[in-house]
Scaffold this motif. Structure first.
Motif, PDB file in Angstrom:
ATOM      1  N   THR A 137       0.840  -1.192   0.000  1.00 21.11           N
ATOM      2  CA  THR A 137       0.000   0.000   0.000  1.00 21.11           C
ATOM      3  C   THR A 137       0.879   1.247   0.000  1.00 21.11           C
ATOM      4  OG1 THR A 137      -0.142  -0.196   2.416  1.00 21.11           O
ATOM      5  CG2 THR A 137      -1.996  -1.063   1.158  1.00 21.11           C
ATOM      6  N   GLN A 138       0.276   2.374  -0.326  1.00 22.56           N
ATOM      7  CA  GLN A 138       0.979   3.658  -0.299  1.00 22.56           C
ATOM      8  C   GLN A 138       1.403   3.988   1.131  1.00 22.56           C
ATOM      9  OE1 GLN A 138       1.420   5.861  -2.970  1.00 22.56           O
ATOM     10  NE2 GLN A 138       0.508   4.459  -4.442  1.00 22.56           N
ATOM     11  N   ALA A 139       2.477   4.718   1.301  1.00 27.71           N
ATOM     12  CA  ALA A 139       2.992   5.049   2.636  1.00 27.71           C
ATOM     13  C   ALA A 139       1.976   5.831   3.477  1.00 27.71           C
ATOM     14  CB  ALA A 139       4.294   5.841   2.519  1.00 27.71           C
ATOM     15  N   ALA A 140       1.164   6.681   2.862  1.00 28.18           N
ATOM     16  CA  ALA A 140       0.202   7.501   3.600  1.00 28.18           C
ATOM     17  C   ALA A 140      -1.132   6.787   3.839  1.00 28.18           C
ATOM     18  CB  ALA A 140      -0.051   8.809   2.850  1.00 28.18           C
ATOM     19  N   ASP A 141      -1.318   5.645   3.244  1.00 31.24           N
ATOM     20  CA  ASP A 141      -2.554   4.877   3.425  1.00 31.24           C
ATOM     21  C   ASP A 141      -2.642   4.396   4.866  1.00 31.24           C
ATOM     22  OD1 ASP A 141      -4.526   2.792   3.418  1.00 31.24           O
ATOM     23  OD2 ASP A 141      -4.074   2.319   1.335  1.00 31.24           O
ATOM     24  N   SER A 182      -1.210   1.142   5.817  1.00 26.42           N
ATOM     25  CA  SER A 182       0.244   1.064   6.012  1.00 26.42           C
ATOM     26  C   SER A 182       0.669   1.501   7.404  1.00 26.42           C
ATOM     27  CB  SER A 182       0.960   1.959   4.991  1.00 26.42           C
ATOM     28  OG  SER A 182       0.715   1.537   3.687  1.00 26.42           O
TER      29      SER A 182
END
Length: 114
Positions: free
Chosen positions: A67-71, A74
């Motif tokens: 997943t994206q780091a800001a999700d 995560s």
């Protein structure tokens, strides 16, 4: 990675408690299970509340994926016990990644429209 491959994280789901209230779901601090692909692996002799498991199951496939780091998937690691009177939290930790081939996980050929 080849075009017919994908990666999933192995996971560890562990019981943690942040205060001294009585645990209601019959868990013990440190109880855990691991997720490897689609398999749940429990240590010998250890049980797990089906109600706790039911609360966790919808999150596990998403937590396995990159997943994206800001999700929030995560960054957020703890899930509350579904019993509002229980102090238990379940910490989901991403372990190493495992590579799978498409044909090993489905009978649908790669590229076929659903």
């Amino acid at each position: 990675m080849q075009a017919d491959e994908f990666e999933l994280y192995d996971l560890r789901v562990e019981v943690v408690v942040h205060d001294d209230r009585k645990i209601q779901c019959n868990a013990k601090v440190g109880d855990y299970f691991e997720v490897q692909g689609e398999l749940l692996r429990f240590p010998a002799g250890q049980g797990f509340s089906m109600y706790s498991l039911a609360a966790l199951l919808p999150l596990l496939p998403a937590k396995q994926r990159v997943t994206q780091a800001a999700d929030w998937m995560s960054t957020d690691a703890e899930v509350a016990c579904p019993d509002p009177h229980c102090p238990t939290r379940f910490r989901i930790t991403r372990l190493g990644k495992r590579t799978f081939k498409h044909a090993q996980t489905t009978a649908v050929p790669l590229g076929d429209a659903a």
